[in-house]
Each structure stands twice: as structure tokens, then as C-alpha cells.
Enzyme design. Structure first.
Site, short mmCIF file in Angstrom:
data_model
loop_
_atom_site.label_atom_id
_atom_site.label_comp_id
_atom_site.label_asym_id
_atom_site.label_seq_id
_atom_site.Cartn_x
_atom_site.Cartn_y
_atom_site.Cartn_z
N SER A 140 -1.52 22.84 -5.06
CA SER A 140 -2.87 22.15 -5.39
C SER A 140 -3.13 21.54 -3.98
O SER A 140 -2.43 21.51 -2.97
CB SER A 140 -2.60 21.15 -6.17
OG SER A 140 -1.52 20.17 -5.96
N GLU A 163 -5.79 18.90 -1.44
CA GLU A 163 -6.16 17.73 -1.36
C GLU A 163 -7.42 17.94 -0.28
O GLU A 163 -7.13 18.30 0.92
CB GLU A 163 -5.42 16.69 -1.05
CG GLU A 163 -6.09 15.21 -0.99
CD GLU A 163 -5.21 14.01 -1.13
OE1 GLU A 163 -4.12 14.11 -1.62
OE2 GLU A 163 -5.03 13.26 -0.03
N PHE A 186 -1.06 9.56 11.65
CA PHE A 186 -0.93 9.49 10.35
C PHE A 186 0.49 8.66 9.93
O PHE A 186 0.62 7.97 9.05
CB PHE A 186 -1.03 10.95 9.65
CG PHE A 186 -2.23 11.26 9.47
CD1 PHE A 186 -3.49 10.63 9.57
CD2 PHE A 186 -2.36 13.05 9.27
CE1 PHE A 186 -4.58 11.31 9.66
CE2 PHE A 186 -3.59 13.39 9.23
CZ PHE A 186 -4.89 12.70 9.39
N HIS A 223 1.58 19.61 -3.33
CA HIS A 223 0.36 19.17 -3.17
C HIS A 223 0.07 19.17 -1.70
O HIS A 223 0.83 18.49 -0.79
CB HIS A 223 0.24 17.94 -3.72
CG HIS A 223 -1.34 17.45 -3.86
ND1 HIS A 223 -2.20 17.64 -4.60
CD2 HIS A 223 -1.68 16.54 -3.02
CE1 HIS A 223 -3.15 17.17 -4.30
NE2 HIS A 223 -2.97 16.32 -3.30
P1 FAD Z 1 0.49 0.07 -5.39
O1 FAD Z 1 1.27 0.60 -6.61
O2 FAD Z 1 -0.76 -0.98 -5.78
O3 FAD Z 1 1.43 -0.54 -4.46
C1 FAD Z 1 1.16 -1.18 -3.13
C2 FAD Z 1 2.18 -2.33 -2.67
O4 FAD Z 1 2.30 -3.35 -3.60
C3 FAD Z 1 3.48 -1.74 -2.65
O5 FAD Z 1 4.15 -2.24 -1.55
C4 FAD Z 1 4.14 -2.15 -4.16
O6 FAD Z 1 5.58 -2.16 -3.90
C5 FAD Z 1 3.54 -3.53 -4.16
N1 FAD Z 1 3.32 -3.89 -5.84
C6 FAD Z 1 3.04 -2.96 -6.67
N2 FAD Z 1 2.78 -3.57 -7.95
C7 FAD Z 1 3.27 -4.70 -7.55
C8 FAD Z 1 3.44 -5.88 -8.43
N3 FAD Z 1 3.08 -5.83 -9.78
N4 FAD Z 1 3.96 -7.05 -7.96
C9 FAD Z 1 4.14 -6.88 -6.54
N5 FAD Z 1 3.95 -6.02 -5.62
C10 FAD Z 1 3.45 -4.99 -6.18
N6 FAD Z 1 -6.12 5.57 -0.19
C11 FAD Z 1 -7.38 5.65 -0.21
O7 FAD Z 1 -8.10 4.74 -0.10
N7 FAD Z 1 -7.94 6.81 -1.15
C12 FAD Z 1 -7.46 7.72 -1.37
O8 FAD Z 1 -8.03 8.75 -2.10
C13 FAD Z 1 -5.96 7.98 -1.40
N8 FAD Z 1 -5.27 8.82 -1.92
C14 FAD Z 1 -3.90 8.75 -2.04
C15 FAD Z 1 -3.26 9.68 -2.57
C16 FAD Z 1 -1.97 9.81 -2.22
C17 FAD Z 1 -1.07 10.79 -3.07
C18 FAD Z 1 -1.18 8.54 -1.99
C19 FAD Z 1 0.28 8.66 -1.83
C20 FAD Z 1 -1.86 7.69 -1.29
C21 FAD Z 1 -3.36 7.50 -1.18
N9 FAD Z 1 -3.85 6.43 -0.78
C22 FAD Z 1 -5.46 6.71 -0.80
C23 FAD Z 1 -3.37 5.42 0.03
C24 FAD Z 1 -3.28 4.21 -1.11
O9 FAD Z 1 -4.32 3.89 -1.52
C25 FAD Z 1 -2.48 3.23 -0.21
O10 FAD Z 1 -1.11 3.65 0.06
C26 FAD Z 1 -2.40 1.97 -0.83
O11 FAD Z 1 -2.00 0.74 0.12
C27 FAD Z 1 -1.31 1.86 -2.14
O12 FAD Z 1 -2.06 2.18 -3.32
P2 FAD Z 1 -1.13 2.58 -4.40
O13 FAD Z 1 -1.78 2.23 -5.79
O14 FAD Z 1 -0.19 3.61 -4.37
O15 FAD Z 1 0.26 1.19 -4.26
#
Ligand code: FAD
Length: 307
Positions: free
Chosen positions: A15, A17, A218, A268
């Protein structure tokens, strides 16, 4: 098509991105590069949302183009940082009305120049909050992010994996990893994830190094470490783009080949909206790894829609 249905048909997925172009100039380049990549007939494509804090609106236009005009299975990335539930509900309905079946749900990072509402007044503080909300209200196939070297804000990899479990329990259908340059991080991560009872397909996210300075940036932003051996080889050549491209590609072929030999469920590619490296990588893999080529050919399906 839902990406989980593709998994049923393809043992391994391949895939791409993309990120949405910002303006007319970049839109032209995007069209040319994406057009070349689509000839490889990827299993699915994904489009980022506001990564780097811009072009959120263009995401839906590009997703619409891939899905409705070109006939590809497309996944819209979506983030909840600073979002209200009204906005999220509106956006999910918009995607649903477009016929989009796949979303990558993430917390996102603070957009440039915007103040972060912390905690989010509507309760969307983590990816898991968004996933629970969307899974509860809508019928999307949901992807989420995974971090083999831990998310930068997490105290430890163990803590991060505990939080990853919350995302999977909230209904994540599959995970895509942050980029990594040393496969050992991915293998160790898979072991830990399994020990924590998380059962979910984890697709490695790969970026071929074709511009060393950009990858250094990055790496700093994402926490993906560049191994010393690779640094020593690339740093002296960082002002020689063609040398970096050649070595970067060799390394990417090695990395992806090893991942596939070790049963990774596909790859990916973070294309950065460029086509040369991904095409060369695909072609090199086809020549060097006959069995991989065969698997790819089995897994690639003719998605290209007739115009
Ligand atoms: P989360 O799961 O929300 O975690 C973030 C942090 O909070 C981690 O340190 C985790 O351990 C902690 N955490 C999670 N849940 C809890 C909880 N319940 N209590 C306490 N701590 C918690 N960013 C963009 O802006 N746009 C994109 O299109 C984009 N695409 C991405 C695609 C991929 C494949 C990846 C891997 C990342 C992408 N990102 C993108 C980056 C991403 O938005 C950032 O890394 C962001 O900081 C984390 O989002 P998340 O939902 O993965 O993390």
C-alpha cells in the site's frame, strides 16, 4: 472495499501513503507521481490528514478522487486533536456519504500556530477516544498507528503497548507502524505486543531514504532512530543526492526483503508523493526475490478503474 476484506484475499498487502498537495504546483506533481504509482496496482492507498498542521481540507478531496474517480480502495487519515465531537461527526458523515469505508484514526499532533486544548473539552485526548466514538457511531473499517520504538511522549515501550491495547480494544481493525530503519525494532515490538495479548495485523510502514537531510528531520520528529552503521555510510554523502538515492534504495530493498522473508503481512510505503523510489524498490524486489515477486503478484489485484 473494506481493507479487512482485502486482507482476506491477499496474504500480503502493498500500500501507498500520500499527503494532500498544498497548491497548484504541488498538485500537478502529485497527479503525475500518484499516476505512476497507481500502475503498480496497490492493495490500497491512504491519504494523510493535516500532518504538519496544514491541508486538512484537501484530504477529503484527494480521498474522493482516489475512491470515486479512480476506483481505488482508499483510507482517509483523520485526527482528533483540538476537534469537537460535532466536527468529528460532521466529517465522518461526509466520508460516509462519499462512500469511503476505511479510516485511519489518530490523535494527531498540535497544528502549527494553534493552541492545544489540553485536555480536549469533548474528551478526545487519545487515538483510542476517537476510535471508540467512531466505532460506536459509524460502520468504518479502522486503522490506527503503532510505534515500534515507542511513541515519543510515552514513558516506556511497555506503557505505550498498554495504551496500544486500549486502541485495539476500542475496535481497531489493523495497525500501521511508524517508520523504522532497523527491523529488529519491529520484530521485538511484535513479540511484546503478542505477550500483551494484542491480536491485530501490524503492517510495517517503510520509507526509502532518498534524501538524507529530510530523513534526519523525520527521524527527529518521529523518534525513529537511524542506526549508526547507516549514519556512517550516508552522512559523508549527504550532499550527493544520486549517491544517497542509490544507497537508500539498496537498503530499502534489503529491509523490505527481510521483512517479507520474516512473514511481515505486507508493506505500507510512505511515498512522500514521489514515485521513483517506490517503483524502483518494487522492481528490485521483483528481480531479487522471486518468491516475493510471486507473492506480490498473487496479492496485487487489478484495482485500476476504467476511465
Ligand atoms: P495515541 O494512541 O493517542 O498515543 C499518543 C500518546 O499518548 C502515546 O504516548 C501513548 O502511549 C499515550 N496514550 C494513549 N492512550 C493513553 C491513555 N488512555 N492514557 C495515557 N496515555 C495514553 N498525524 C497527523 O497529524 N496526520 C496523519 O495523517 C498521520 N498519519 C499517521 C499514520 C501513521 C501510520 C502513524 C504511525 C502516525 C501518523 N500520524 C499522523 C502521527 C500521529 O498523529 C502522532 O504520532 C500522534 O502524536 C499520535 O497519535 P496516535 O493516535 O497514534 O497516538
Amino acid at each position: 472495499m473494506r481493507i479487512t476484506e482485502i486482507f482476506e484475499q491477499q496474504q500480503r498487502t502493498f500500500s501507498f501513503e500520500f499527503f494532500p498537495p498544498k497548491d497548484y504546483q504541488t498538485a500537478i506533481k502529485f497527479g503525475i507521481n500518484a499516476g505512476q504509482l497507481m500502475k503498480l496496482s496497490p492493495s490500497f492507498v491512504s491519504v494523510t490528514y493535516g500532518a504538519g498542521g496544514c491541508t486538512q481540507n484537501n484530504t477529503f478531496d484527494i480521498v474522493n478522487l482516489f475512491h470515486n474517480d479512480l476506483g481505488f480502495t482508499c483510507m482517509a487519515h483523520y485526527t482528533c486533536v483540538n476537534a469537537t465531537w460535532e466536527k468529528i461527526a460532521y466529517d465522518m458523515r461526509t466520508l460516509q456519504d462519499m462512500g469511503i469505508e476505511n479510516v485511519m484514526l489518530l490523535r494527531g499532533d498540535k497544528p502549527k500556530g494553534e493552541k492545544l486544548k489540553d485536555p480536549n473539552p469533548d474528551g478526545f485526548n487519545y487515538g483510542s477516544d476517537l476510535i471508540s466514538f467512531v466505532k460506536d457511531q459509524y460502520d468504518f473499517c479502522v486503522g490506527a498507528g503503532a510505534y515500534p520504538e515507542k511513541h515519543q511522549e510515552a514513558g516506556s515501550l511497555d506503557q505505550d503497548i498498554e495504551n496500544l491495547k486500549k486502541k485495539v480494544d476500542a475496535g481497531t481493525d489493523f495497525l500501521i507502524t511508524q517508520m523504522f530503519f532497523d527491523n529488529r525494532y519491529y520484530y521485538d515490538f511484535l513479540n511484546k505486543v503478542e505477550q500483551n495479548g494484542i491480536k491485530c495485523r501490524i503492517i510495517p510502514g517503510i520509507i526509502p531514504i532518498t534524501n538524507y537531510k529530510q530523513i534526519e528531520k523525520f527521524s527527529e520528529m518521529s523518534g525513529a532512530r537511524i542506526p549508526d552503521k547507516l549514519k556512517q555510510r550516508m552522512e559523508p554523502l549527504k550532499d550527493k543526492p544520486s549517491e544517497i538515492h542509490k544507497i537508500g534504495l539498496e537498503l530499502a530493498v534489503e529491509q523490505v526483503g527481510e521483512l517479507l522473508e520474516n512473514d511481515a503481512p505486507g508493506v505500507h510505503f510512505y511515498t512522500l508523493n514521489k514515485c521513483t523510489a517506490a517503483i524502483e524498490l518494487y522492481e528490485s524486489l521483483s528481480q531479487d526475490f522471486k518468491d516475493v515477486k510471486m507473492l506480490y503478484e498473487q496479492s496485487l489485484s487489478p484495482h485500476i478503474a476504467t476511465p
